[in-house]
Design a protein around this motif. Structure first.
Motif, PDB file in Angstrom:
ATOM      1  N   SER A  64       0.823  -1.211   0.000  1.00 20.47           N
ATOM      2  CA  SER A  64       0.000   0.000   0.000  1.00 20.47           C
ATOM      3  C   SER A  64       0.856   1.260   0.000  1.00 20.47           C
ATOM      4  N   ARG A  65       0.420   2.270  -0.784  1.00 16.38           N
ATOM      5  CA  ARG A  65       1.134   3.549  -0.824  1.00 16.38           C
ATOM      6  C   ARG A  65       1.060   4.280   0.513  1.00 16.38           C
ATOM      7  N   LYS A  66      -0.079   4.172   1.195  1.00 16.24           N
ATOM      8  CA  LYS A  66      -0.313   4.858   2.471  1.00 16.24           C
ATOM      9  C   LYS A  66      -0.889   3.871   3.474  1.00 16.24           C
ATOM     10  N   VAL A  67      -0.808   4.253   4.735  1.00 16.49           N
ATOM     11  CA  VAL A  67      -1.470   3.505   5.804  1.00 16.49           C
ATOM     12  C   VAL A  67      -2.345   4.501   6.555  1.00 16.49           C
ATOM     13  N   ILE A  68      -3.607   4.132   6.706  1.00 15.01           N
ATOM     14  CA  ILE A  68      -4.544   4.938   7.492  1.00 15.01           C
ATOM     15  C   ILE A  68      -4.749   4.220   8.823  1.00 15.01           C
ATOM     16  N   ILE A  69      -4.505   4.941   9.909  1.00 17.75           N
ATOM     17  CA  ILE A  69      -4.741   4.395  11.243  1.00 17.75           C
ATOM     18  C   ILE A  69      -5.937   5.143  11.822  1.00 17.75           C
ATOM     19  N   VAL A  70      -7.002   4.414  12.128  1.00 16.59           N
ATOM     20  CA  VAL A  70      -8.210   5.008  12.698  1.00 16.59           C
ATOM     21  C   VAL A  70      -8.106   4.887  14.220  1.00 16.59           C
ATOM     22  N   ASN A  95      11.809   2.230   5.259  1.00 20.08           N
ATOM     23  CA  ASN A  95      11.690   2.345   3.805  1.00 20.08           C
ATOM     24  C   ASN A  95      11.607   3.790   3.324  1.00 20.08           C
ATOM     25  N   ASN A  96      11.973   4.735   4.193  1.00 19.17           N
ATOM     26  CA  ASN A  96      11.979   6.154   3.857  1.00 19.17           C
ATOM     27  C   ASN A  96      10.617   6.611   3.328  1.00 19.17           C
ATOM     28  N   ARG A  97       9.551   6.180   4.031  1.00 22.54           N
ATOM     29  CA  ARG A  97       8.185   6.525   3.628  1.00 22.54           C
ATOM     30  C   ARG A  97       7.444   7.181   4.795  1.00 22.54           C
ATOM     31  N   GLN A  98       8.100   8.126   5.468  1.00 23.22           N
ATOM     32  CA  GLN A  98       7.518   8.752   6.639  1.00 23.22           C
ATOM     33  C   GLN A  98       6.184   9.437   6.340  1.00 23.22           C
ATOM     34  N   LYS A  99       6.044  10.038   5.184  1.00 23.84           N
ATOM     35  CA  LYS A  99       4.814  10.761   4.849  1.00 23.84           C
ATOM     36  C   LYS A  99       3.694   9.823   4.403  1.00 23.84           C
ATOM     37  N   SER A 100       3.875   8.532   4.595  1.00 25.03           N
ATOM     38  CA  SER A 100       2.871   7.567   4.155  1.00 25.03           C
ATOM     39  C   SER A 100       1.836   7.240   5.230  1.00 25.03           C
ATOM     40  N   ILE A 101       1.941   7.847   6.406  1.00 21.16           N
ATOM     41  CA  ILE A 101       1.031   7.527   7.509  1.00 21.16           C
ATOM     42  C   ILE A 101      -0.011   8.633   7.669  1.00 21.16           C
ATOM     43  N   ILE A 102      -1.288   8.218   7.626  1.00 20.26           N
ATOM     44  CA  ILE A 102      -2.410   9.131   7.866  1.00 20.26           C
ATOM     45  C   ILE A 102      -3.127   8.627   9.115  1.00 20.26           C
ATOM     46  N   VAL A 103      -3.289   9.511  10.092  1.00 20.47           N
ATOM     47  CA  VAL A 103      -3.989   9.152  11.325  1.00 20.47           C
ATOM     48  C   VAL A 103      -5.324   9.885  11.346  1.00 20.47           C
ATOM     49  N   ILE A 104      -6.399   9.112  11.429  1.00 20.63           N
ATOM     50  CA  ILE A 104      -7.734   9.691  11.583  1.00 20.63           C
ATOM     51  C   ILE A 104      -8.095   9.575  13.057  1.00 20.63           C
ATOM     52  N   ILE A 105      -8.351  10.719  13.687  1.00 18.17           N
ATOM     53  CA  ILE A 105      -8.626  10.762  15.121  1.00 18.17           C
ATOM     54  C   ILE A 105     -10.120  10.949  15.338  1.00 18.17           C
ATOM     55  N   LYS A 106     -10.708  10.025  16.067  1.00 16.09           N
ATOM     56  CA  LYS A 106     -12.147  10.078  16.363  1.00 16.09           C
ATOM     57  C   LYS A 106     -12.347  10.215  17.867  1.00 16.09           C
ATOM     58  N   TRP A 123       5.413  14.901  13.839  1.00 16.02           N
ATOM     59  CA  TRP A 123       5.862  15.890  12.865  1.00 16.02           C
ATOM     60  C   TRP A 123       5.856  15.356  11.440  1.00 16.02           C
ATOM     61  N   SER A 124       5.856  14.041  11.261  1.00 20.74           N
ATOM     62  CA  SER A 124       6.002  13.484   9.914  1.00 20.74           C
ATOM     63  C   SER A 124       4.757  12.771   9.395  1.00 20.74           C
ATOM     64  N   ILE A 125       3.660  12.830  10.143  1.00 19.40           N
ATOM     65  CA  ILE A 125       2.446  12.157   9.689  1.00 19.40           C
ATOM     66  C   ILE A 125       1.375  13.182   9.346  1.00 19.40           C
ATOM     67  N   ILE A 126       0.340  12.708   8.693  1.00 24.20           N
ATOM     68  CA  ILE A 126      -0.827  13.539   8.404  1.00 24.20           C
ATOM     69  C   ILE A 126      -1.904  13.136   9.396  1.00 24.20           C
ATOM     70  N   SER A 127      -2.452  14.105  10.127  1.00 22.71           N
ATOM     71  CA  SER A 127      -3.527  13.784  11.073  1.00 22.71           C
ATOM     72  C   SER A 127      -4.777  14.553  10.666  1.00 22.71           C
ATOM     73  N   ILE A 128      -5.908  13.847  10.739  1.00 24.42           N
ATOM     74  CA  ILE A 128      -7.200  14.418  10.356  1.00 24.42           C
ATOM     75  C   ILE A 128      -8.203  14.050  11.446  1.00 24.42           C
ATOM     76  N   ARG A 129      -9.014  15.002  11.854  1.00 27.61           N
ATOM     77  CA  ARG A 129     -10.067  14.744  12.847  1.00 27.61           C
ATOM     78  C   ARG A 129     -11.330  14.263  12.143  1.00 27.61           C
ATOM     79  N   TRP A 130     -11.873  13.139  12.632  1.00 26.61           N
ATOM     80  CA  TRP A 130     -13.138  12.605  12.119  1.00 26.61           C
ATOM     81  C   TRP A 130     -14.252  13.552  12.552  1.00 26.61           C
ATOM     82  N   PRO A 131     -15.096  13.999  11.637  1.00 27.41           N
ATOM     83  CA  PRO A 131     -16.171  14.925  12.027  1.00 27.41           C
ATOM     84  C   PRO A 131     -17.212  14.220  12.906  1.00 27.41           C
ATOM     85  N   ASP A 132     -17.790  14.960  13.826  1.00 28.08           N
ATOM     86  CA  ASP A 132     -18.777  14.394  14.741  1.00 28.08           C
ATOM     87  C   ASP A 132     -19.967  13.786  14.007  1.00 28.08           C
ATOM     88  N   ASP A 133     -20.384  14.412  12.895  1.00 30.46           N
ATOM     89  CA  ASP A 133     -21.541  13.896  12.167  1.00 30.46           C
ATOM     90  C   ASP A 133     -21.159  12.829  11.145  1.00 30.46           C
TER      91      ASP A 133
END
Length: 150
Positions: A64-70, A95-106, A123-133
Motif C-alpha cells: 500500500s502507498r499509504k497507511v490509514i490508522i483510525v 523504507n523512507n516513507r515517513q509521509k505515508s502515515i495518515i492518522v484519523i482521530i475520532k 511531525w512526519s504524519i498527516i492527522s485528520i479529525r473525524w467529524p462528529d456527524d
C-alpha cells in the motif's frame, strides 16, 4: 547504497483499526473511499486465514502507498493495534516513507493520548479529525488529498 523499489503498489491505502470499530470502518470509511476511486486494503478483506496476522500486516503495509490508522477509544485499549502502530512506524522509517502515515482521530481524543510511537513521529504524519456527524465534506476532501500526495 540506497535501493528504491519502483514496483507499483497494489493498494492506495491499508486501513488499521480496532476490531470493535469494524462497522464504522466498513459502512463509512471504506465505502466512501471506494466510491472516491481508491483501492483499499483491510484486514477483514485481505488477510488469509491460517497465515500469521503479523506477516499479513507487513505484507499489506508493503503493498500500500499509504497507511490509514483510525484512532478511537477502542483502538487505544487494543493491544494488537499497538503492535500494528509499531509495525507501521518501523516500516515507514525503514523504507523512507515517513509521509505515508495518515492518522484519523475520532472521539475527540487529544494528541497526548495517542500511542507513543505516533507521538514520537507526529511531525512526519498527516492527522485528520473525524467529524462528529461523520459526513463533513471537507473531511473527505482532506482525506482524498492526503491519499493522493506522494
Amino acid at each position: 547504497m540506497h535501493v528504491v523499489d519502483t514496483k507499483p503498489f497494489q493498494f492506495d491505502a491499508f486501513v488499521s483499526y480496532a476490531e470493535e470499530d469494524y462497522q464504522l470502518v466498513i459502512t463509512t470509511l471504506y465505502l466512501e473511499l471506494i466510491r472516491l476511486g481508491f483501492q483499499i486494503s483491510l484486514p477483514d478483506k485481505d488477510f488469509i486465514p491460517g497465515i500469521s496476522k503479523a506477516e499479513q500486516l507487513l505484507q499489506c503495509i508493503d503493498d500500500s502507498r499509504k497507511v490509514i490508522i483510525v484512532v478511537t477509544e477502542n483502538f487505544l485499549v487494543s493491544g494488537w493495534d499497538s503492535y500494528a502502530v509499531q509495525m507501521v512506524v518501523t516500516h515507514a522509517f525503514h523504507n523512507n516513507r515517513q509521509k505515508s502515515i495518515i492518522v484519523i482521530i475520532k472521539d475527540g481524543i487529544p494528541v497526548e493520548r495517542m500511542p507513543k510511537d505516533l507521538r514520537y513521529i507526529w511531525w512526519s504524519i498527516i492527522s485528520i479529525r473525524w467529524p462528529d456527524d461523520g459526513g463533513n465534506i471537507s473531511f473527505w476532501e482532506e482525506l482524498s488529498t492526503s491519499l493522493n500526495l506522494n
